[in-house]
Design an enzyme around this catalytic site. Structure first.
Site, short mmCIF file in Angstrom:
data_model
loop_
_atom_site.label_atom_id
_atom_site.label_comp_id
_atom_site.label_asym_id
_atom_site.label_seq_id
_atom_site.Cartn_x
_atom_site.Cartn_y
_atom_site.Cartn_z
N GLY A 95 0.82 -1.22 0.00
CA GLY A 95 0.00 0.00 0.00
C GLY A 95 0.85 1.26 0.00
O GLY A 95 2.03 1.22 0.31
N ARG A 158 0.01 -5.24 -5.09
CA ARG A 158 -0.07 -6.37 -4.17
C ARG A 158 -0.06 -7.64 -5.02
O ARG A 158 -0.42 -7.62 -6.19
CB ARG A 158 -1.34 -6.29 -3.33
CG ARG A 158 -1.44 -5.00 -2.49
CD ARG A 158 -2.48 -5.14 -1.41
NE ARG A 158 -2.76 -3.89 -0.73
CZ ARG A 158 -2.06 -3.40 0.30
NH1 ARG A 158 -1.02 -4.07 0.77
NH2 ARG A 158 -2.39 -2.27 0.87
N ASP A 214 0.78 1.75 9.02
CA ASP A 214 0.14 1.23 10.23
C ASP A 214 1.09 1.12 11.42
O ASP A 214 0.66 0.84 12.53
CB ASP A 214 -0.44 -0.16 9.96
CG ASP A 214 -1.49 -0.14 8.87
OD1 ASP A 214 -2.02 0.94 8.59
OD2 ASP A 214 -1.76 -1.22 8.31
N GLY A 258 -5.39 1.07 9.99
CA GLY A 258 -4.72 0.16 10.89
C GLY A 258 -5.10 -1.23 10.46
O GLY A 258 -6.13 -1.75 10.86
N ARG A 259 -4.27 -1.78 9.61
CA ARG A 259 -4.53 -3.10 9.03
C ARG A 259 -4.86 -4.11 10.13
O ARG A 259 -4.21 -4.14 11.14
CB ARG A 259 -3.29 -3.53 8.26
CG ARG A 259 -3.20 -4.94 7.89
CD ARG A 259 -3.97 -5.26 6.64
NE ARG A 259 -3.27 -4.84 5.44
CZ ARG A 259 -3.85 -4.82 4.24
NH1 ARG A 259 -5.11 -5.16 4.11
NH2 ARG A 259 -3.17 -4.46 3.19
N ILE A 379 -5.07 10.13 4.23
CA ILE A 379 -3.92 10.23 5.14
C ILE A 379 -2.69 9.49 4.63
O ILE A 379 -1.62 9.60 5.20
CB ILE A 379 -4.27 9.77 6.59
CG1 ILE A 379 -4.54 8.28 6.67
CG2 ILE A 379 -5.43 10.55 7.15
CD1 ILE A 379 -4.58 7.75 8.10
N1 LIG Z 1 4.83 -14.32 2.75
C1 LIG Z 1 5.19 -13.71 1.61
N2 LIG Z 1 6.18 -14.22 0.86
C2 LIG Z 1 6.54 -13.60 -0.29
N3 LIG Z 1 5.97 -12.47 -0.74
C3 LIG Z 1 4.98 -11.93 -0.04
C4 LIG Z 1 4.53 -12.51 1.18
N4 LIG Z 1 3.54 -11.74 1.66
C5 LIG Z 1 3.37 -10.74 0.76
N5 LIG Z 1 4.24 -10.84 -0.25
C6 LIG Z 1 4.35 -9.95 -1.41
O1 LIG Z 1 4.79 -8.66 -0.97
C7 LIG Z 1 4.14 -7.64 -1.72
C8 LIG Z 1 3.52 -6.64 -0.80
O2 LIG Z 1 2.73 -7.28 0.19
P1 LIG Z 1 1.46 -6.58 0.85
O3 LIG Z 1 1.02 -7.43 1.98
O4 LIG Z 1 0.47 -6.25 -0.20
O5 LIG Z 1 1.98 -5.16 1.35
P2 LIG Z 1 2.98 -4.74 2.50
O6 LIG Z 1 4.34 -5.17 2.10
O7 LIG Z 1 2.83 -3.28 2.53
O8 LIG Z 1 2.52 -5.43 3.74
C9 LIG Z 1 3.15 -8.32 -2.64
O9 LIG Z 1 3.69 -8.36 -3.93
C10 LIG Z 1 3.01 -9.71 -2.05
O10 LIG Z 1 2.74 -10.69 -3.04
O1 LIG Z 2 -6.87 -0.48 -0.24
P1 LIG Z 2 -5.55 -1.12 -0.06
O2 LIG Z 2 -4.53 -0.60 -0.98
O3 LIG Z 2 -5.62 -2.60 -0.05
O4 LIG Z 2 -5.02 -0.65 1.35
C1 LIG Z 2 -5.64 -0.93 2.56
C2 LIG Z 2 -4.62 -1.29 3.59
O5 LIG Z 2 -3.39 -0.66 3.35
C3 LIG Z 2 -2.87 -0.12 4.54
O6 LIG Z 2 -2.98 1.26 4.45
C4 LIG Z 2 -1.41 -0.43 4.69
O7 LIG Z 2 -1.19 -1.74 4.43
P2 LIG Z 2 0.26 -2.25 4.02
O8 LIG Z 2 1.27 -1.29 4.56
O9 LIG Z 2 0.38 -3.58 4.66
O10 LIG Z 2 0.31 -2.28 2.54
C5 LIG Z 2 -3.76 -0.68 5.64
O11 LIG Z 2 -3.93 0.19 6.71
C6 LIG Z 2 -5.04 -0.92 4.95
O12 LIG Z 2 -5.76 -1.95 5.53
MG LIG Z 3 1.13 -5.25 5.30
#
Ligand SMILES: Nc1ncnc2c1ncn2[C@@H]1O[C@H](COP(=O)(O)OP(=O)(O)O)[C@@H](O)[C@H]1O
Ligand SMILES: O=P(O)(O)OC[C@H]1O[C@](O)(COP(=O)(O)O)[C@@H](O)[C@@H]1O
Ligand SMILES: [Mg+2]
Length: 522
Positions: A95, A158, A214, A258-259, A379
């Protein structure tokens, strides 16, 4: 990923990060060009000593062990890459978060200005961009103004994570420094990339830069963009206050990000699985002072009956004529739905709460005016504020110094105000959460005067049980941040996540509050 633990005297532990020389023998080293850089010439002891480390627990006892340390960030006297052989790449995933562009800018500029690196590639659209798109060249000129805008100039996504394709792309393109900016999911992916790079024996460093609005990444003091988000949230809360104040029995309700906050409600149906990060709601509330009640998943609350939310709302309306409620995101969630990264997708807890409050007062034949404000994307889609911009700069430079020095498989970040190299597994093993047994939450309760919601007659989690959970966690693992589970909610409106954390987390939370966290920088 095998931990690389070194021990010393008096219980000293170094939770070290991997180095290229761990799996590639006889690597040549070179003098650090910074020693001839006029900007840095005057710095007293500019290079970091090999054994400089930063303690994880700032509060120590005279007779206690020295505890866990992390390697201090900073330039080393010898580096493992000739600047003209470096091919760096930068990717942003997950995100949006204020400051992403600042980190990109500072990576590009600092690689060039500090180390003379010219080949810097942008990977577009997150992890999948490694294998589905062409790279874009990045230069100090092309990124000069990007920090003034929100979002990420590289784009993000994502899902789309395929390890073999990503590492093939890294290998085929001759990339030997990978800078990965993202949250908990991204850091998990970075850890896997590092392992695959190492398995293939590539002389390629993999470095994570933690991003999460978050503030749910553990170990580090706080994540970039968080301050900016808390600041921007004030505008929504102020609007809610003005609206509420202007009418009879006005209620302003603001939902903040706040995820996983929504797992609060899920917990009613699926006890034992609450994750939460109500930091934005907590800090935005504390900063604002017009908020009468802040609801976060880490703190159990209930609606009906003595000591419940409705009773409190009635009292505030009677005493003050209006009230403001801040609630952390989530709730009423789609149990089956996941986003492309596997994160749970939530329904809107703000709408749910609005409905519940309206229903309650309609049943009691009392007229209220409720205004619901959801500033969620406002935000996070903004540029970083000044303090986050400085923070992002240090993170970027810290990442570069580490990579040039041959370290790999690590995330950068401040611990007790000093920037460090933290092994991936420490960052991804659990999630940072608000500790409600900490003084910070007590400060919030005393500032809003809201009920603690601890005295429900049917409380399935008595204070004694809470204490029990906390101490058993401490016994299990004094060094880890743990969160546990929850009690079953006994009735429909009852919300009881039983989140507890180790004392260490409480200490760190305290340290975060001192305001010193960023004062020392690196
Ligand atoms: N357990 C994992 N192993 C490998 N890649 C992952 C894993 N979890 C998430 N990813 C990859 O990391 C990227 C971002 O993850 P996401 O959960 O959407 O956001 P954030 O990194 O902000 O938490 C995505 O491309 C997703 O496929
Ligand atoms: O609409 P999106 O892009 O899935 O984002 C929603 C989520 O992204 C966040 O802003 C941040 O999530 P990550 O930092 O894990 O990507 C969370 O607070 C929220 O739940
Ligand atoms: Mg995350």
């Amino acid at each position: 990923m095998e931990p690389k633990i070194l021990t010393g005297e008096c219980g000293y532990v170094l939770d070290d990060v991997p180095h290229l020389s761990d799996y590639i023998p006889d690597l040549p080293t070179y003098p650090n060009p910074l020693q001839d850089n006029p900007a840095y010439k005057g710095v007293k002891q500019y290079f970091v000593d090999f054994d400089d480390t930063v303690v994880q627990k700032a509060v120590q006892h005279m007779d206690g062990p020295r505890g866990t340390h992390f390697r201090r960030q900073g330039p080393r006297q010898r580096i493992y890459f000739k600047p003209d052989e470096v091919a760096a790449c930068i990717v942003t995933c997950g995100g949006l978060c204020p400051g992403l562009n600042t980190v990109i800018r500072e990576l590009v500029c600092s690689l060039d200005y500090m180390y003379g690196v010219k080949k810097i590639l942008g990977i577009e659209g997150g992890y999948k961009g490694f294998y589905s798109r062409n790279t874009i060249p990045l230069t100090p000129k092309s990124v000069n103004h990007i920090h003034k805008g929100g979002g990420t100039v590289l784009g993000t996504s994502r899902g789309g994570y395929v390890t073999s394709k990503i590492v093939d792309s890294i290998q085929d393109r001759g990339i030997n420094q990978v800078y990965i900016i993202g949250g908990d999911g991204t850091q998990k992916g970075a850890s896997v990339i590092y392992q695959e790079v190492r398995r293939r024996g590539l002389k390629t460093t993999v470095v994570g830069i933690p991003k999460t609005i978050d503030n749910d990444i553990p170990v580090i003091d706080k994540s970039f963009g968080f301050d900016t988000a808390v600041e921007e949230a004030q505008r929504a809360i102020n609007a809610a206050h003005v609206e509420a104040e202007s009418v009879e029995n006005g209620i302003g309700l603001v939902k903040l990000m706040g995820r996983d906050s929504g797992q609060l409600l899920l917990s009613m149906m699926n006890p034992g699985n609450v994750d939460a990060a109500g930091f934005i709601a907590m800090y935005a509330t504390l900063a604002n002072r017009d908020v009468d009640c802040c609801l976060i998943p880490e703190s159990p609350f209930y609606l009906e009956g003595p000591g419940g939310l409705f009773e409190y709302i009635e009292k505030r309306l009677k005493d003050n004529g209006h009230m403001v409620i801040v609630i952390a995101e989530g709730a009423g969630e789609s149990l089956e739905e996941r986003d492309a990264s596997g994160n749970k997708v939530f329904k809107d807890v703000g709408l749910w709460m609005s409905h519940k409050i309206r229903e309650h007062f309609a049943n009691h034949k009392k007229t209220i005016t409720l205004k619901y404000i959801d500033p969620t994307y406002m935000i996070r889609a903004i540029p970083a504020n000044a303090s986050d911009n400085v923070y992002c700069t240090i993170l970027a430079q810290s990442a570069i110094h580490g990579a040039m020095a041959g370290y790999t498989g690590f995330t950068v970040g401040p611990v007790n105000g000093r920037h460090c190299y933290i092994p991936f597994y420490r960052i991804i093993e659990n999630q940072n959460k608000v500790v409600i047994t900490d003084r910070m939450w007590a400060r919030l309760l005393s500032s809003t005067n809201q009920p603690s919601f601890l005295n429900h007659p049917d409380d399935a989690v008595s204070d004694g049980k809470r204490e029990e959970n906390i101490s058993s966690d401490q016994e299990k693992n004094d060094e880890m941040r743990e969160s546990v589970s929850l009690a079953s909610a006994k009735q429909g409106e009852r919300l009881l996540p039983n989140s507890s954390e180790t004392a260490e987390n409480c200490v760190n939370e305290q340290d975060r509050l001192t305001g010193n966290v960023f004062s020392n920088g690196c």
